[in-house]
Structure formats: C-alpha cells, structure tokens
Design an enzyme around this catalytic site. Structure first.
Site, PDB file in Angstrom:
ATOM      1  N   CYS B 131       0.924  -1.317   0.180  1.00  0.00           N
ATOM      2  CA  CYS B 131      -0.067  -0.055   0.099  1.00  0.00           C
ATOM      3  C   CYS B 131       0.785   1.316  -0.165  1.00  0.00           C
ATOM      4  O   CYS B 131       1.732   1.468   0.902  1.00  0.00           O
ATOM      5  CB  CYS B 131      -1.100   0.056   0.989  1.00  0.00           C
ATOM      6  SG  CYS B 131      -2.100   1.642   1.307  1.00  0.00           S
ATOM      7  N   GLY B 218      -5.832   1.766 -12.982  1.00  0.00           N
ATOM      8  CA  GLY B 218      -6.661   1.904 -14.322  1.00  0.00           C
ATOM      9  C   GLY B 218      -5.995   1.530 -15.531  1.00  0.00           C
ATOM     10  O   GLY B 218      -4.939   1.065 -15.528  1.00  0.00           O
ATOM     11  N   GLY B 244      -3.668  -4.839 -12.586  1.00  0.00           N
ATOM     12  CA  GLY B 244      -3.420  -3.641 -12.895  1.00  0.00           C
ATOM     13  C   GLY B 244      -4.104  -3.200 -14.339  1.00  0.00           C
ATOM     14  O   GLY B 244      -3.572  -3.587 -15.302  1.00  0.00           O
TER      15      GLY B 244
END
Lengths: 242, 299
Positions: B131, B218, B244
């Site tokens: 993260c 994205g 991904g």
C-alpha cells in the site's frame, strides 16, 4: 440503484456556467429527493456525481455548473445523445422529519436537489419556505420554478442586486420546524450556527465510485466514519456534530 | 464449450476473474447489481488489527486512462470485519473469499492472519505489503526483500490457508522481492498494486490529494503490470495473480499469456459496478475468437 442508458432531450443554459439537462428513459424505480446520479461522461475516466433536481414520468432533470473537464464536456452535449447513468445513489432527505414549517436553504448549484424535495413535500401536503442564496442577480435560476410549485420563495444575494441582501442565514424565519440544506460548506456550517432547529445537510465530496465501494469520500462524524456517497450525501446535523 | 476454470493455490475457481481489494468492499454493495457468485472469488477490503479512518479527503483524483487514490486503508479493524462484515458477505457470496491483510508491523500482519485463518469462508490470505498510501507500513515491507520475506514467513507460521503476497511496482527490481517471498514460503503472488503518483490543482497550486501522493490505477498502468507479471512469472514457480488496469476479457487473456494463473480487476469496478460480471460473460466468446479451449493451456 440502477445502471441505465438515458437519452438527452434538452441541455440549456440557465445562468452563466449553469446548465439544465433533461434525460429520458429513467425507469419507474424510485429516485428520492436528495439522492444523486453518477454520469459517465465520454472522454473522462471517472463518473461525475450530480444531484437529482427532478425525476418525473421517466424524465431525469440535472442542473450542473460547467467547472471542470467533465462538466464542460456535458455542457457541449446535444439532444439525442445518450449517457450511461447510475441512478438512485445515496440516502436522500428524510421527509418524515419536516414538521409543519420546514425551510429549504440552497446556495448556488446546491439548489437543484431542493426542487425535487419541495415538490415531494408539497405532494405530502407540507408547504415549505425556500431560501435561495446567490452571489449576484445574474446567477439566479429556478426562482420561478420553485414559486410555480407553490412554495414561498425568498431570493437572497450577497451584493443585494436582487431580492434580499446578505447571507441566507440572516433571513431564516424564526418559526421553522426543521431545515433542509444544500450548498457550500461555509453556508451549511453558518446555518447550523444560526438555528438550533433540526436540520438535514447534503454534503459534497470528491468521489471515486459513488456507490460505497472505494471509500474515496469518507468523512469523520460524531457516529464514526461515514461515506458521503452511501450513508450520505444527506446527514442529520447531530451526526455531523454541527 | 470452452473451459474458463483455473486453479489458484489448490482451490478451483470457475473463472480467473477476482475483484481486487479496496474496489469491492465486502461484496454486498455489488450484490445489489448482480449475483456475485459468478465471480471466481473476490479479495475483500484490506484489513488491519485496529480500525483505521485513513487519510483526509480529497482521496481521489483523475487522470487520462486512470485515477489516483489515497484512501489509506480505511477499515473497521479485523474483529469488526469478522463480527459484522463477514456475516453480510456470506449471505451474498457462497465461495471461498480472499482475505486481504495489511499492517504497520510484522505483528499486525500476524494478528490479522491468525484471526482470519479461523474463518471458514476465507480461502486465501492476500498479504498486502504494497500500500503506497500509509506511512511506516504497507509498502515499506514490499520494497525490501528481507522485510518481504520476514512478513511472509511470519504469516505462513500462523495459517494453513494459502498465502498470496501482493507486491508493489514501486521498486527497482520486483523479481528480487518476488523470489524472496517465494523462498519464505509464499504460496502465490499478486501484482501489481498501484504506482505512486500525484496531481496538482492549477488554481490552488497545491496537490489535488490531501495526502499529496496517491496510487495510480486503471488502464494506464496495464502495460506496466503486464511487463512485471511476465518478469515475475518467469522467475518463480508459484502462481502469479496478475492485476493492474484490466478492463476487458481481452485484457484477461493478455495477462494470462504473460504468465498469470488468475487475474484481479480493480478500478474497472468503480466505473461500472457490473464490470467483472461483464468480463466473465464475455470471456468464452473472446476465448473462442482466439482459439483457446481452456485457460490452463495458456500457462
């Protein structure tokens, strides 16, 4: 909530930078006052959350200000073009707490959701008083539309160029039973300082998904973290601690 | 009839499509839109031992082909997840689910892993050492092979469930991290988490995100993810879950041709709540188009 393709029937300028779009094809599922939709705007990545101004006979009315990439593209769209819309998002206003003398307080592009609310209150035989706040006279929109519903409308402008002069908070009736508000954050906070009556406030936050998945729009409240898109956008003032 | 089923660390999936952690909540938000039992499985929101609010807003920014997020691991804490969220999840999803775990110390990961190990509905533990939006934890374990191995070993010691370690792309050499996790006993790897990025608001001249930086995801990151999945899957002997920017059934096939055993779909869920269902329904058609009878032949 539903995902649906709607067809633009009308997209017109109401005031400088402020547009009203009407879309046909909304299914009869309930869209409640204070809820919002997420519009997929061609050429942008994330959907755009826009409050529901009206929903009647399968026609969705949205009022938006062209301020960023997405809303500028929306402003250029024409009747006949279609949009992918997630409808019925968020909690909406609680009409059962209106009492006998509710006041609806809107500031600028925060005004649209109050139109649908006023309509539904009148349908429930409660006549709301409506305070519409703008900076200047040329920004005014929907004064006549609220009046046509049968609501008592007061326009307030910051510079006094139309209606009453000053802030909406200076024109709150003393006998209100409850207030419903949507507008800029300073206005919402000032309202809560100006009256101790029960109130419901619609908040705005930058969103990812709009339906509770991404936690992008979380705020801290007196009752812990809340998602503006899911537990909101409408919050009781006590929940916000205001 | 094409065969879309795949094996992930000894558990059979009807298809390789797995909504990624942090984009699917605990499933029930999406169950309002479709029957989520069509999914291979899903990875639920990252869990830490204690409740976390995460970062201030704005947490979301946009860019061409993607978005940045800096949510910062908001979650109610592992005990509340087990007591309140998993019962709701089980009502709408009847397959083994992937439990995503994050932390700020090795002990944090061990605490959550040991608790979630006891939950029957959990099929896999996905250990998020990647993260980018928290300080002093998360990605700092994923950028050093020694720390990555330490977390992996410690979690493996407290669970019998397959452990999938989720890797960050924000490293010089992802293969060395992947190998360190494999040697420490990881049963699988998932990659990539988001790429560290930022945007600035021209009007305020300040970063758009309250956290200054955020993770890019994205379609924009798909080629980066694909390249890293290719590199890692050719260097390790454990299954790799590729993620991904996957948005279409074609992306799924491409990722599996790069070496992925299954795929996760993240950001696409935020744009279209039915994205994963649509990909799954389209997959057999696209497989036929490219003469693929079974996804396992792509390995």
């Amino acid at each position: 909530m539903t995902q649906t393709i709607l067809t633009i029937t009308d997209n017109c300028l109401l005031a400088p930078g402020v547009f009203r779009m009407r879309l046909a094809g909304l299914r009869p599922e309930e869209v409640k006052p204070g809820q919002f939709v997420e519009v997929r705007v061609p050429g942008t990545f994330l959907r755009r959350p826009i409050s529901v101004c009206d929903a009647e006979d399968g026609v969705l009315t949205l009022i938006y200000k062209a301020v960023g990439d997405g809303t500028r593209i929306l402003a250029g769209m024409r009747p006949g073009e279609t949009l992918d819309v997630l409808a019925g998002l968020g909690n909406g206003y609680d009409l059962t707490r209106a009492g006998t003398a509710p006041v609806l307080v809107g500031g600028g592009v925060g005004i649209p959701p109050l139109y649908y609310l006023a309509k539904e209150l009148l349908r429930a035989e409660v006549t709301p008083r409506v305070l519409l706040g703008f900076n200047r006279s040329d920004e005014i929109f929907y004064e006549d539309e609220f009046a046509a519903l049968g609501a008592a409308v007061t326009v307030v402008t910051l510079d006094g160029s139309a209606g009453e002069k000053g802030f909406v908070t200076e024109h709150l009736p003393a006998d209100l039973t409850c207030f419903y508000a949507c507008g800029p954050l300073p206005m919402l906070k000032a309202l809560c300082r100006a009256t101790d009556r029960p109130g419901q406030l619609s908040l705005e936050e930058r969103m990812g998904c709009g339906f509770g998945a991404c936690m992008g729009c979380s705020i801290q409240t007196a009752e812990g973290p809340k998602r503006v898109c899911k537990e909101g956008p409408v919050f009781e003032r006590e929940v916000l601690g205001w | 009839m094409v065969n879309t089923s795949v094996d992930l660390c000894g558990i059979r999936l009807d298809n390789p499509v797995i909504p990624a952690s942090g984009t699917f909540g605990y499933g029930y938000e999406f169950a309002e839109y479709y029957d989520i039992n069509i999914l291979g499985t899903f990875s639920f929101k990252g869990t830490t031992p204690e409740a976390r609010f995460g970062n201030p807003t704005p947490r979301i920014a946009e860019c061409p082909g993607g978005m940045l997020n800096a949510v910062g691991l908001q979650n109610p804490g592992v005990e509340k997840v087990i007591a309140e969220e998993l019962p709701k999840l089980r009502r709408v999803f009847h397959k083994p689910v992937m439990a995503n775990i994050s932390g700020f110390s090795v002990e944090d990961y061990v605490t959550s892993a040991a608790r979630l190990d006891k939950e029957d509905c959990v099929g896999w533990l996905e250990i998020n050492i990647s993260c980018p939006n928290v300080h002093g934890g998360g990605m700092s374990f994923g950028t050093d092979p020694g720390a990555a191995a330490e977390v992996t070993r410690a979690v493996k010691a407290v669970t019998h469930k397959p452990v999938i370690v989720k890797l960050t792309p924000n490293v010089t050499d992802i293969v060395s991290i992947a190998r360190a996790c494999e040697e420490a006993g990881a049963d699988g790897l998932s990659l990539i988490n988001t790429l560290l990025g930022m945007r600035i608001d021209l009007r305020t001249r300040r970063p758009l995100l309250a956290n200054t930086t955020g993770g890019l995801s994205g379609p924009a990151v798909f080629p980066v993810a694909l390249r890293m999945v290719w590199q890692v899957s050719h260097a390790v002997h454990i299954p790799v879950v590729g993620l991904g920017g996957i948005t279409t059934a074609r992306d799924v096939l491409e990722m599996m041709m790069a070496g992925a055993s299954a795929v996760e779909v993240g950001t696409a869920n935020l744009i279209s709540p039915t994205a994963c269902r649509d990909i799954i329904l389209d997959l057999p058609r696209v497989m036929k188009e490219y003469g693929i009878e079974s996804l396992e032949e792509l390995k």
